[in-house]
Design a protein around this motif. Sequence first.
Motif, short mmCIF file in Angstrom:
data_model
loop_
_atom_site.label_atom_id
_atom_site.label_comp_id
_atom_site.label_asym_id
_atom_site.label_seq_id
_atom_site.Cartn_x
_atom_site.Cartn_y
_atom_site.Cartn_z
N GLU A 2 -140.66 110.75 -57.50
CA GLU A 2 -139.35 110.30 -57.03
C GLU A 2 -138.81 109.35 -58.10
O GLU A 2 -139.55 108.51 -58.59
CB GLU A 2 -139.48 109.56 -55.71
N LEU B 238 -133.68 111.64 -57.91
CA LEU B 238 -134.38 112.93 -57.92
C LEU B 238 -135.72 112.86 -57.20
O LEU B 238 -136.37 111.82 -57.19
CB LEU B 238 -134.65 113.36 -59.37
N THR B 239 -136.13 114.01 -56.66
CA THR B 239 -137.48 114.18 -56.16
C THR B 239 -138.01 115.50 -56.71
O THR B 239 -137.24 116.44 -56.96
CB THR B 239 -137.55 114.22 -54.62
N ASN C 245 -139.47 122.23 -56.64
CA ASN C 245 -138.59 121.72 -55.59
C ASN C 245 -137.78 120.51 -56.04
O ASN C 245 -137.69 119.50 -55.34
CB ASN C 245 -139.38 121.36 -54.33
N GLN D 169 -134.85 118.20 -56.39
CA GLN D 169 -133.62 117.94 -55.66
C GLN D 169 -133.06 116.61 -56.13
O GLN D 169 -133.83 115.69 -56.43
CB GLN D 169 -133.88 117.88 -54.16
N ASN E 198 -129.44 113.77 -55.97
CA ASN E 198 -128.15 113.31 -55.44
C ASN E 198 -127.63 112.22 -56.36
O ASN E 198 -128.39 111.32 -56.73
CB ASN E 198 -128.30 112.73 -54.03
N GLU F 109 -124.91 117.16 -55.44
CA GLU F 109 -126.23 117.56 -54.97
C GLU F 109 -126.76 118.57 -55.98
O GLU F 109 -126.07 119.51 -56.35
CB GLU F 109 -126.15 118.24 -53.61
N TYR G 63 -130.02 121.18 -57.08
CA TYR G 63 -131.22 121.91 -56.69
C TYR G 63 -131.66 122.75 -57.89
O TYR G 63 -130.86 123.53 -58.42
CB TYR G 63 -130.94 122.83 -55.49
N GLU H 30 -135.42 124.36 -60.25
CA GLU H 30 -136.87 124.54 -60.34
C GLU H 30 -137.50 123.49 -61.25
O GLU H 30 -138.62 123.06 -61.03
CB GLU H 30 -137.20 125.94 -60.88
N THR I 68 -119.31 124.76 -55.55
CA THR I 68 -120.70 125.05 -55.90
C THR I 68 -120.74 125.68 -57.28
O THR I 68 -120.06 126.68 -57.54
CB THR I 68 -121.34 126.01 -54.87
#
Length: 181
Positions: A81, A93-94, A112, A114, A116, A122, A124, A126, A151
């Motif tokens: 994180e 990020l995570t 995973n 992710q 913000n 947002e 997303y 790999e 998007t």
Amino acid sequence: MKKNRNLILAVVLILAIGVGIYFLFKDDSKNMNAASSSNSSMEFSNIDMKETKDGKITWRFKAKHVTISKDQNHVDMEGVEGDFMKDDNDLHLTADKGRIDRKAKTVYIEGNVQGNSKDGEELYAENLTYDGNKEILSTDKAFVVKKDGKTLTADKFDADRVLQKITAKGHAKLTDKEDAE
């Protein structure tokens, strides 16, 4: 006199055996020490790391489990994180895991991913790679960025570290929420 000769013979025999054993096994301890020190590393749980430039934090990461190489140049992380910062913006990020290479000034996270930002994006993906020498955040895999009902998708991107400017590459597509309806 015969007793003294037998005693001297026994002492010489014991010394000879001791010297023989010493020479037989003396290299084994050197090899064991060399083998254990060449791959030495340090392991920690719940550790915080950061990098600064000109007195300002560039990035900071926390990890549930960390392995640091003996030379302290490579840090392998699990349960990642963190944040990239620039001016007043922040990308949180995570990821499942990551690696920091202090010598090359890179941060790589994967699994995973992710994110913000304070601006409402947002993310997303790999994986993500941050090159601290060029101050570029990128991915070489497909990603999705959402903001304000729009998007953006593509095969890969290059961006500043807080996603204020993104260059999407390969099958780039920008859709509006209204287009999808």
